[in-house]
Design an enzyme around this catalytic site. Sequence first.
Site, short mmCIF file in Angstrom:
data_model
loop_
_atom_site.label_atom_id
_atom_site.label_comp_id
_atom_site.label_asym_id
_atom_site.label_seq_id
_atom_site.Cartn_x
_atom_site.Cartn_y
_atom_site.Cartn_z
N CYS A 66 0.84 -1.21 0.00
CA CYS A 66 0.00 0.00 0.00
C CYS A 66 0.87 1.26 0.00
CB CYS A 66 -0.91 0.00 1.23
SG CYS A 66 -1.78 1.54 1.46
N CYS A 103 0.54 3.42 3.16
CA CYS A 103 1.24 2.81 4.30
C CYS A 103 2.74 3.13 4.21
CB CYS A 103 1.04 1.30 4.33
SG CYS A 103 -0.54 0.76 4.99
N ASP A 155 -0.88 16.64 -2.18
CA ASP A 155 -1.23 15.73 -3.26
C ASP A 155 -0.26 15.93 -4.43
OD1 ASP A 155 -4.14 14.13 -4.03
OD2 ASP A 155 -2.74 14.61 -5.66
N HIS A 168 -6.40 3.20 0.69
CA HIS A 168 -6.05 3.45 2.09
C HIS A 168 -6.79 4.74 2.44
CE1 HIS A 168 -2.70 3.72 5.37
NE2 HIS A 168 -3.54 4.74 5.57
N HIS A 202 -8.32 8.14 3.25
CA HIS A 202 -7.69 9.46 3.35
C HIS A 202 -8.73 10.52 3.06
CE1 HIS A 202 -7.41 8.01 -0.80
NE2 HIS A 202 -7.56 9.27 -1.17
P1 AMP Z 1 -8.33 9.08 -4.28
O1 AMP Z 1 -8.69 9.21 -5.72
O2 AMP Z 1 -9.36 9.67 -3.35
O3 AMP Z 1 -7.95 7.65 -3.93
O4 AMP Z 1 -7.06 10.00 -4.07
C1 AMP Z 1 -5.75 9.54 -4.15
C2 AMP Z 1 -4.89 10.78 -4.32
O5 AMP Z 1 -3.55 10.41 -4.05
C3 AMP Z 1 -4.91 11.37 -5.73
O6 AMP Z 1 -5.38 12.71 -5.66
C4 AMP Z 1 -3.45 11.29 -6.17
O7 AMP Z 1 -3.04 12.43 -6.92
C5 AMP Z 1 -2.72 11.21 -4.84
N1 AMP Z 1 -1.41 10.55 -4.89
C6 AMP Z 1 -1.09 9.40 -5.52
N2 AMP Z 1 0.22 9.12 -5.32
C7 AMP Z 1 0.71 10.10 -4.53
C8 AMP Z 1 1.99 10.38 -3.99
N3 AMP Z 1 3.05 9.59 -4.19
N4 AMP Z 1 2.15 11.50 -3.24
C9 AMP Z 1 1.11 12.32 -3.03
N5 AMP Z 1 -0.13 12.12 -3.52
C10 AMP Z 1 -0.32 11.03 -4.27
ZN ZN Z 2 -2.29 1.34 3.65
#
Ligand code: AMP
Ligand code: ZN
Length: 113
Positions: free
Chosen positions: A8, A11, A34, A100, A102
């Site tokens: 994950c 995680c 993000d 995960h 958020h």
């Molecule tokens: P969700 O669509 O609600 O699952 O949101 C996941 C979010 O995680 C998206 O807005 C992605 O741009 C963000 N995301 C994915 N990988 C990373 C990362 N390595 N660092 C920061 N944000 C990320």
């Molecule tokens: Zn996780």
Amino acid sequence: MRKTQGDCLFCKIASGEAKVPFVYEDEHVVAFDDISPKAAVHTLIVPKEHIENLNDEPSSELLSNVFGAVPAVAHIKGIDETGYRIIQNNGDDARQTVHHLHVHMQGGEQLPE
Ligand code: AMP
Ligand code: ZN
């Protein structure tokens, strides 16, 4: 339910294994910007404990830890006075891409209706 899950991304970020600068950290929660921001400020608040989404019935303590961090993160990002939106996606139709739990905090500008 496992406390962390090896494959994950969040995680790995929350444990420090994947290096991402934290906006905020406490015993239970981390926050980081993000990678693909959809607003002038777009920060994610993530519990350190792995849980996929609300269908996994997170404890009231976990939810309180996540939402309890909101004012501090908003203050650090400088948007507590101007306002912000909290978004939390569950499952495919909501386009949850990281499995995960958020919350997204967006602000720093007038957001779309
Ligand atoms: P969700 O669509 O609600 O699952 O949101 C996941 C979010 O995680 C998206 O807005 C992605 O741009 C963000 N995301 C994915 N990988 C990373 C990362 N390595 N660092 C920061 N944000 C990320
Ligand atoms: Zn996780």
